[in-house]
Design a protein around this motif. Structure first.
Motif, PDB file in Angstrom:
ATOM      1  N   UNK A 144       0.826  -1.206   0.000  1.00 23.06           N
ATOM      2  CA  UNK A 144       0.000   0.000   0.000  1.00 23.06           C
ATOM      3  C   UNK A 144       0.864   1.263   0.000  1.00 23.06           C
ATOM      4  N   UNK A 145       1.930   1.254   0.789  1.00 17.95           N
ATOM      5  CA  UNK A 145       2.849   2.406   0.801  1.00 17.95           C
ATOM      6  C   UNK A 145       3.499   2.591  -0.565  1.00 17.95           C
ATOM      7  N   UNK A 146       3.928   1.473  -1.159  1.00 23.44           N
ATOM      8  CA  UNK A 146       4.544   1.521  -2.485  1.00 23.44           C
ATOM      9  C   UNK A 146       3.541   2.035  -3.528  1.00 23.44           C
ATOM     10  N   UNK A 147       2.323   1.526  -3.468  1.00 24.27           N
ATOM     11  CA  UNK A 147       1.283   1.933  -4.422  1.00 24.27           C
ATOM     12  C   UNK A 147       0.994   3.426  -4.313  1.00 24.27           C
ATOM     13  N   UNK A 148       0.899   3.924  -3.087  1.00 23.96           N
ATOM     14  CA  UNK A 148       0.614   5.343  -2.873  1.00 23.96           C
ATOM     15  C   UNK A 148       1.697   6.212  -3.518  1.00 23.96           C
ATOM     16  N   UNK A 149       2.947   5.852  -3.305  1.00 23.20           N
ATOM     17  CA  UNK A 149       4.050   6.617  -3.895  1.00 23.20           C
ATOM     18  C   UNK A 149       4.072   6.480  -5.411  1.00 23.20           C
ATOM     19  N   UNK A 150       3.851   5.265  -5.894  1.00 18.19           N
ATOM     20  CA  UNK A 150       3.869   5.012  -7.330  1.00 18.19           C
ATOM     21  C   UNK A 150       2.821   5.855  -8.055  1.00 18.19           C
ATOM     22  N   UNK A 151       1.593   5.891  -7.531  1.00 17.92           N
ATOM     23  CA  UNK A 151       0.515   6.597  -8.220  1.00 17.92           C
ATOM     24  C   UNK A 151       0.698   8.101  -8.184  1.00 17.92           C
ATOM     25  N   UNK A 152       1.443   8.587  -7.209  1.00 21.12           N
ATOM     26  CA  UNK A 152       1.714  10.028  -7.156  1.00 21.12           C
ATOM     27  C   UNK A 152       2.899  10.432  -8.032  1.00 21.12           C
ATOM     28  N   UNK A 153       3.910   9.548  -8.114  1.00 17.84           N
ATOM     29  CA  UNK A 153       5.156   9.925  -8.781  1.00 17.84           C
ATOM     30  C   UNK A 153       5.312   9.335 -10.181  1.00 17.84           C
ATOM     31  N   UNK A 154       4.798   8.127 -10.381  1.00 18.27           N
ATOM     32  CA  UNK A 154       4.992   7.441 -11.665  1.00 18.27           C
ATOM     33  C   UNK A 154       3.819   6.497 -11.904  1.00 18.27           C
ATOM     34  N   UNK A 196      -9.441  -3.104  -0.866  1.00 18.43           N
ATOM     35  CA  UNK A 196     -10.325  -1.980  -1.175  1.00 18.43           C
ATOM     36  C   UNK A 196      -9.587  -0.654  -0.997  1.00 18.43           C
ATOM     37  N   UNK A 197      -8.726  -0.576   0.007  1.00 18.93           N
ATOM     38  CA  UNK A 197      -7.922   0.631   0.180  1.00 18.93           C
ATOM     39  C   UNK A 197      -6.975   0.810  -1.008  1.00 18.93           C
ATOM     40  N   UNK A 198      -6.414  -0.291  -1.499  1.00 13.82           N
ATOM     41  CA  UNK A 198      -5.531  -0.222  -2.664  1.00 13.82           C
ATOM     42  C   UNK A 198      -6.275   0.317  -3.883  1.00 13.82           C
ATOM     43  N   UNK A 199      -7.518  -0.092  -4.064  1.00 16.10           N
ATOM     44  CA  UNK A 199      -8.317   0.405  -5.180  1.00 16.10           C
ATOM     45  C   UNK A 199      -8.599   1.901  -5.019  1.00 16.10           C
ATOM     46  N   UNK A 200      -8.801   2.348  -3.792  1.00 12.89           N
ATOM     47  CA  UNK A 200      -8.995   3.777  -3.540  1.00 12.89           C
ATOM     48  C   UNK A 200      -7.715   4.559  -3.826  1.00 12.89           C
ATOM     49  N   UNK A 201      -6.563   3.923  -3.602  1.00 10.22           N
ATOM     50  CA  UNK A 201      -5.280   4.589  -3.849  1.00 10.22           C
ATOM     51  C   UNK A 201      -4.924   4.629  -5.329  1.00 10.22           C
ATOM     52  N   UNK A 202      -5.618   3.836  -6.145  1.00  9.06           N
ATOM     53  CA  UNK A 202      -5.366   3.913  -7.584  1.00  9.06           C
ATOM     54  C   UNK A 202      -5.111   2.610  -8.292  1.00  9.06           C
TER      55      UNK A 202
END
Length: 352
Positions: free
Chosen positions: A64-74, A93-99
């Protein structure tokens, strides 16, 4: 076009299974694997994959931490490979909300439970992810002028009115956006979202936490009440029936329709036949054509129907087919769909 995939999982066995499974079809190739997000970060730059598969529980940095950074930066299309547990469902479900675009349920440690079916599902989700527009949506969100959306103040409607919503890939977030703008005096809402067993109950609970509505996983012969939303259970069809003058849920496990169970076509067709012109409906993001036939039944019966617009949909498949086949009256960005439904319900109220 060959879809390049990077597999990210801390289990060597799962990495091997996913690689073998994805490489089974010629249009998908695994270009690399990573055992944690630190390794993955370097390989994303090195290999330039089209799609990532991502586990949640990993060392050094969780998914989830990796996904959050990935969707913001790349931003890249990501398919989560999730465990079938209550905790796993919540995190997915949180991952889907993060992108994240979509998810599949991870096979058990002994590889039981149908590896072939898992593989077919995974490859389908990867193809859908490759068609998604996560980069475009990220750029639009960053550069577009902020539009003030005024949610409806009331959606009070005549007795017998109903809202029907259907979605697939990207639908978890799209449904949340629509439901968060509905008022608690709205007519009953019935929802078909392509999702496996074990996740729909948590999905309903999550929607219940973030909207004014009472959202539940639908039960067989459950009466439909205003201010409530009913999510089709995973691996079951949801239909609407009228019994003793009361609208109710009907839950069945008959054959797949349009390749799905729950099927949007099954839900929308029942709504068109049972509720007719007293219904309003929305078809949201998703790959394929499920929902177009059922929505045409609704529109032919006099219902107001709206599809999510191309620049708003993560995957403009289901709404596109519905539009091309004349099943939708209108198309709109997801942020405006609740308002369109409210306006249609107001017309019903004035006509009553």
């Amino acid at each position: 076009m060959t879809i390049k995939v990077l597999v990210i999982d801390d289990s060597a066995l799962i990495r091997e299974v996913l690689t073998r499974t994805l490489n089974k079809d010629k249009d998908i190739v695994v270009v690399g694997t990573a055992n944690d997000p630190i390794d993955a970060r370097a390989k994303v730059k090195q290999l330039n994959p089209d799609v990532l598969t991502l586990d949640i529980e990993m060392p050094n940095m969780n998914g989830l931490q990796f996904l959050d950074k990935l969707m913001r930066l790349h931003p890249l299309p990501v398919v989560m490979v999730s465990t079938l547990t209550t905790k796993g469902a919540s995190e997915t479900l949180l991952a889907l909300e993060l992108g994240a675009v979509d998810f599949v349920a991870k096979p058990s440690a002994d590889l039981s439970g149908g590896v072939e079916a898992f593989g077919e599902n995974l490859r389908h989700k990867v193809r859908a992810a490759a068609q998604s527009d996560v980069r475009g949506r990220s750029m639009t969100a960053a550069t577009a002028p902020k539009t003030v959306i005024t949610p409806p103040r009331t959606m009070k409607s005549p007795n017998g009115a109903l809202i029907a919503i259907g979605a697939s890939t990207g639908g978890v977030e799209a449904i949340r956006v629509v439901l968060s703008q509905l008022t608690n005096d709205c007519p009953p809402v019935v929802i078909a979202q392509h999702m496996p067993p074990g996740f729909t109950q948590r999905f309903a609970a999550r929607l219940n936490e973030v909207t004014e509505l009472e959202v539940v996983e639908a039960q067989d012969r459950q009466p439909l009440q205003p201010g409530h939303a009913y999510v089709a259970p995973g691996n079951y069809h949801l239909r609407v029936e009228r019994s003793s003058g009361v609208l109710k849920c009907r839950i069945t496990q008959d054959e797949l329709s349009s390749g799905h169970r729950p099927s949007v076509d099954v839900l929308f067709t029942s709504v068109g036949k049972v509720v007719g012109s007293m219904a309003v409906g929305a078809i949201l993001t998703g790959m394929g054509r499920d929902g177009a036939t059922g929505m045409k039944v609704m529109r032919d019966a006099g219902a107001y129907t709206v599809g999510q617009s191309e620049n708003s949909a993560l995957v403009y498949g289901m709404p596109r087919v519905a539009f091309e086949e004349g099943a939708v009256v209108d198309q709109a960005p997801v942020e405006q769909i609740a308002g369109r439904l409210a306006a249609a319900l107001m017309r019903l109220r004035k006509a009553a």
